[in-house]
Design a protein around this motif. Sequence first.
Motif, PDB file in Angstrom:
ATOM      1  N   ALA A  20       0.832  -1.203   0.000  1.00  0.00           N
ATOM      2  CA  ALA A  20       0.000   0.000   0.000  1.00  0.00           C
ATOM      3  C   ALA A  20       0.867   1.254   0.000  1.00  0.00           C
ATOM      4  O   ALA A  20       0.566   2.242  -0.676  1.00  0.00           O
ATOM      5  CB  ALA A  20      -0.932  -0.008   1.215  1.00  0.00           C
ATOM      6  N   LEU A  21       1.968   1.207   0.756  1.00  0.00           N
ATOM      7  CA  LEU A  21       2.896   2.336   0.791  1.00  0.00           C
ATOM      8  C   LEU A  21       3.483   2.598  -0.596  1.00  0.00           C
ATOM      9  O   LEU A  21       3.603   3.747  -1.034  1.00  0.00           O
ATOM     10  CB  LEU A  21       4.017   2.037   1.787  1.00  0.00           C
ATOM     11  CG  LEU A  21       5.151   3.060   1.926  1.00  0.00           C
ATOM     12  CD1 LEU A  21       5.692   3.047   3.356  1.00  0.00           C
ATOM     13  CD2 LEU A  21       6.306   2.742   0.977  1.00  0.00           C
ATOM     14  N   ALA A  22       3.829   1.513  -1.302  1.00  0.00           N
ATOM     15  CA  ALA A  22       4.423   1.673  -2.629  1.00  0.00           C
ATOM     16  C   ALA A  22       3.437   2.276  -3.610  1.00  0.00           C
ATOM     17  O   ALA A  22       3.777   3.182  -4.377  1.00  0.00           O
ATOM     18  CB  ALA A  22       4.917   0.315  -3.138  1.00  0.00           C
ATOM     19  N   PHE A  23       2.206   1.770  -3.605  1.00  0.00           N
ATOM     20  CA  PHE A  23       1.195   2.339  -4.490  1.00  0.00           C
ATOM     21  C   PHE A  23       0.960   3.810  -4.151  1.00  0.00           C
ATOM     22  O   PHE A  23       0.785   4.649  -5.048  1.00  0.00           O
ATOM     23  CB  PHE A  23      -0.108   1.559  -4.390  1.00  0.00           C
ATOM     24  CG  PHE A  23      -0.136   0.305  -5.205  1.00  0.00           C
ATOM     25  CD1 PHE A  23       0.083   0.344  -6.577  1.00  0.00           C
ATOM     26  CD2 PHE A  23      -0.369  -0.926  -4.617  1.00  0.00           C
ATOM     27  CE1 PHE A  23       0.067  -0.809  -7.350  1.00  0.00           C
ATOM     28  CE2 PHE A  23      -0.379  -2.095  -5.365  1.00  0.00           C
ATOM     29  CZ  PHE A  23      -0.167  -2.038  -6.737  1.00  0.00           C
ATOM     30  N   GLY A  24       0.957   4.126  -2.855  1.00  0.00           N
ATOM     31  CA  GLY A  24       0.792   5.519  -2.448  1.00  0.00           C
ATOM     32  C   GLY A  24       1.956   6.380  -2.903  1.00  0.00           C
ATOM     33  O   GLY A  24       1.774   7.515  -3.370  1.00  0.00           O
TER      34      GLY A  24
END
Length: 386
Positions: A137-141
């Motif tokens: 999720a952090l990467a997509f964000g």
Amino acid sequence: MTRSLALLLLAEFCAMSLWFVSSAVLPTLVRDGDLGPLQTGLLSMAVQVGFVCGALALSIHGTADRFDPRRVFSISALVASAANLMLTVTEPGSVAQVLSRFGTGLCLAGVYPVGMKIAIGWTVQRRGMVIGALISALAFGSAAPHGLALFGDADLHLTVGLASAMGALGGVLILGAGLGPHHTRSPAFHPKALFLMWRLRAVRLATLGYLAHMWELYAFWAWIGSALIVSFQERGLADPEPAARLITFLAIAAGAALCIPVGALADRVGKTKVAGGVLALSGTLALASSLSFAGPIWLTTVLVIAWGMAVLPDSALFSALVADAAPSQHTGSLITLQTALGFLLTAFTIQVAPMLAGAHGWPLTLALFGLGPLLGVEVMRRLARG
């Protein structure tokens, strides 16, 4: 559990969209403000330095172990969103703009490591997979600003405004998540507990592995777009910026694709073994990408996206290793401290990268990005030995 983790992941995605806003609109800022390497480096580094300061303060205070982490996350995301909006009303490259990025990073220290504290409260056996989902999720964000810039043609106000709205939404969503059965709370925090990071061998080596990983990760995320623009220009592409933005978005987002399966694999065969393998792959792809610089565009694109896939998935494993080895009542603070040390290192690599590229070129700079993960392979070998 499913509902709470889904809300946590969505909140993490939204809030972390604030991180790379300045990198996504950097070409616009450079044109509008005639910025040099020092100013562009400061804009990117300011987020890292702010994050380090916030993470150190939270770890020393023991905030994530003493208070409801959902409220800490929510307040941090909302204030970070407000700080991010200052980019739209400040002069490009000015001290005020650098301070706005510092404030954004300062508040995001209450999002990322605190989110990990919430995640590990839900499971013991599947921590690699759960934290992997959070890192995904952090990467997509983190990739989101590049996607927003592509959608908005790097319009400063549109990209920054959308990212701030996403960050604020994350601050609201997290309040609907629950806390897991393994969540622990420390009524009083003793800063001496932070020395466990050095005294406990497994925690110490996991942190050294994390530093080797962080040497590369955020420097890659912050500067691969700029490197691609130069590479494509030298190859003769007439308008390299849109292609570089798209590939940067894909490369950052690609790392998210492997986080959950790599975490699940690590839970089955061993976190140390899998982390060492991913570090070796990432370092090798860094060297390959440097060799392809200014070469065929299709080859550079494939290697950079593959590098983006390998640069991230081990991140969750270092946090999970700390969670496994540390006393549960101090897990939040030790993970926050580990994160702070990693981002302190990234402040150096992010600032130095454009200056090194200006002096010696991007191929050498990209090759040096791979130095950290290759050293990390040896650290993981020692940890596996016990």
